[in-house]
Design a protein around this motif. Sequence first.
Motif, mmCIF file in Angstrom:
data_model
loop_
_atom_site.group_PDB
_atom_site.id
_atom_site.type_symbol
_atom_site.label_atom_id
_atom_site.label_comp_id
_atom_site.label_asym_id
_atom_site.label_seq_id
_atom_site.Cartn_x
_atom_site.Cartn_y
_atom_site.Cartn_z
ATOM 1 N N GLY A 1 0.283 5.360 -0.017
ATOM 2 C CA GLY A 1 -1.139 6.316 0.111
ATOM 3 C C GLY A 1 -2.428 5.581 0.042
ATOM 4 O O GLY A 1 -2.493 4.551 0.793
ATOM 5 N N GLU A 2 -3.281 5.871 -0.847
ATOM 6 C CA GLU A 2 -4.800 5.276 -0.909
ATOM 7 C C GLU A 2 -4.579 3.954 -1.965
ATOM 8 O O GLU A 2 -5.635 3.211 -2.363
ATOM 9 C CB GLU A 2 -5.714 6.056 -1.356
ATOM 10 C CG GLU A 2 -5.900 7.046 -0.184
ATOM 11 C CD GLU A 2 -7.038 8.127 -0.647
ATOM 12 O OE1 GLU A 2 -7.646 8.101 -1.566
ATOM 13 O OE2 GLU A 2 -7.096 8.975 0.278
ATOM 14 N N GLN A 3 -3.518 3.736 -2.693
ATOM 15 C CA GLN A 3 -3.392 2.784 -3.742
ATOM 16 C C GLN A 3 -2.785 1.547 -3.169
ATOM 17 O O GLN A 3 -1.695 1.771 -2.511
ATOM 18 C CB GLN A 3 -2.627 3.419 -4.707
ATOM 19 C CG GLN A 3 -2.321 2.561 -6.052
ATOM 20 C CD GLN A 3 -3.895 2.531 -6.890
ATOM 21 O OE1 GLN A 3 -4.456 3.480 -7.314
ATOM 22 N NE2 GLN A 3 -4.464 1.305 -6.841
ATOM 23 N N THR A 4 -3.218 0.412 -3.660
ATOM 24 C CA THR A 4 -2.638 -0.953 -3.287
ATOM 25 C C THR A 4 -1.861 -1.323 -4.542
ATOM 26 O O THR A 4 -2.713 -1.569 -5.428
ATOM 27 C CB THR A 4 -3.581 -1.806 -2.535
ATOM 28 O OG1 THR A 4 -4.010 -1.299 -1.266
ATOM 29 C CG2 THR A 4 -2.948 -3.470 -2.152
ATOM 30 N N ALA B 1 -8.421 -1.833 -5.863
ATOM 31 C CA ALA B 1 -9.090 -0.824 -5.118
ATOM 32 C C ALA B 1 -9.394 -1.452 -3.779
ATOM 33 O O ALA B 1 -10.050 -2.231 -3.680
ATOM 34 C CB ALA B 1 -10.452 -0.233 -5.660
ATOM 35 N N GLY B 2 -8.936 -0.920 -2.722
ATOM 36 C CA GLY B 2 -9.252 -1.250 -1.226
ATOM 37 C C GLY B 2 -8.297 -2.289 -0.954
ATOM 38 O O GLY B 2 -7.169 -2.289 -1.541
ATOM 39 N N GLN B 3 -8.814 -3.364 -0.268
ATOM 40 C CA GLN B 3 -7.788 -4.328 0.123
ATOM 41 C C GLN B 3 -8.007 -5.738 -0.851
ATOM 42 O O GLN B 3 -9.309 -5.897 -1.282
ATOM 43 C CB GLN B 3 -8.410 -4.851 1.464
ATOM 44 C CG GLN B 3 -8.104 -4.061 2.532
ATOM 45 C CD GLN B 3 -6.657 -3.592 2.664
ATOM 46 O OE1 GLN B 3 -5.758 -4.414 2.911
ATOM 47 N NE2 GLN B 3 -6.121 -2.452 2.576
ATOM 48 N N GLN C 1 0.786 -1.235 0.003
ATOM 49 C CA GLN C 1 0.244 0.043 -0.002
ATOM 50 C C GLN C 1 0.952 1.208 0.142
ATOM 51 O O GLN C 1 1.750 1.482 0.751
ATOM 52 C CB GLN C 1 -0.868 -0.021 1.037
ATOM 53 C CG GLN C 1 -1.906 1.166 1.415
ATOM 54 C CD GLN C 1 -2.895 1.087 2.077
ATOM 55 O OE1 GLN C 1 -3.042 -0.014 2.990
ATOM 56 N NE2 GLN C 1 -3.532 2.030 2.461
#
Length: 332
Positions: A46-49, A150-152, A44
Motif C-alpha cells: 500500500g502506502e507503507q514501506t 515514510a516514502g522511499q 512496499q
Amino acid sequence: MRLDAPAEGESALIERIARRVGQASLPDAFRLVLGIGDDTAALQIGEQTLLWTADMLLEGIHFRLDWIDPASLGWKSLAVNLSDIAAMGGTPVGALLSLALPAERTGAWLDAFVDGLAECARAYGVALLGGDTNRAKQVVIDVSVLGVVAGQPVPRSGARPGDWLLATGMLGGSRAGLYALLAGEASAIDLTPHFRPIPRLQVGALARELGATAMMDLSDGLVADLPKLLRASGVGAVIYAAQVPVHPAAAHWAQAHGLDPVAFAIAGGEDYELLIAAPPPVAQRLLERVPAEAGVPLTHIGEVIAAQEVWLQRADGGRESFAIGGWDHFRA
C-alpha cells in the motif's frame, strides 16, 4: 583502488547467493523496493514501506564472553540491527530474537543479556515480539528487526558525481577497543564504542527527509564499506585524510603503537556510524542541523567522482589508492 574489478570475499558470496535465488517473487499486495545487497530489504505494501534486516553474532567470531559483559552484549545485539534501519532513514518497530546457548548460560547470564537488549529496545522504541531458542556448545545470537519508512528509503545505489560524503561521529573507536582487548590493555582504552554502539536513527531519518542520495552504516570499516556504496552507485570517490574524524581512543592507540591514526581509524569495523552521500546544498543543511538537532558530530570527509576509483587525498594534495581492508568474514 579501482571499483570495476569482480567482487571478492563476503561481497562475492552475497552476489553468488543472489544469482542462485534470482528475482524475488512476492504476493500481489507487495512490491519489492530493495532486495539482497543493501542494508535492509524494503517492501512496499500500500502506502507503507517496510524495512527488514537481520544480523548474527557468533561467540569466538564477534565476541568473547571473557571480554564483554552479558548486558552489553544484549545491547549490541539489537543496536547493530537498528543501525541498518538508520542507514535507510527508517524507524524500527519490532524485533525477533533467536538464541542458541550452552546450558550454563540459561540462568543469570541470560537474564543480564535480556536486560541489556531490553534497555536498548526501550531507548529506541522497539518491541521484542518473539523468536526462537536452541541449545549449542557456544552462544549464537540472531536478531531480526522490522522497521518502517515514510516514502522511499535511502539506498546505497543513489550517489552521484559531485555529491559530498559525510560521516557521523568519530571512526576507529571500536577498533581501538578490540586491539586493547587483544593486547590485554583494556584498562587503557574506553571500551564503550566497541561494546555499546549507538544507532544513528535520528540522523538517518533527517538525512532521508532532506534529500540524501545514498547511505549505509559503517559496520566493516570505511575502507571496506565505502567501496560497496560506490559500486552500487557506479561511481568513485576521493576521501580527504585530514578531514576524517578519528576517535580519540583510536588516535591514542595508533600514536602509542607507531601507526597512522587515519589509516587505523578507516580500517576499523563495528563503528556503526553512518556514511551519507548528498548534493552539496543538502550536505550543508545536514552539517548545520545534525549537530544541533541530534547532538551528533557530522563531518564532510570526501566527494563522489565519476571515475570508478577511490583515492585517499593527503593534506599536501597528494593522492594514494584507497587500499582494500576492514573486516570481511570470507577474505583470506
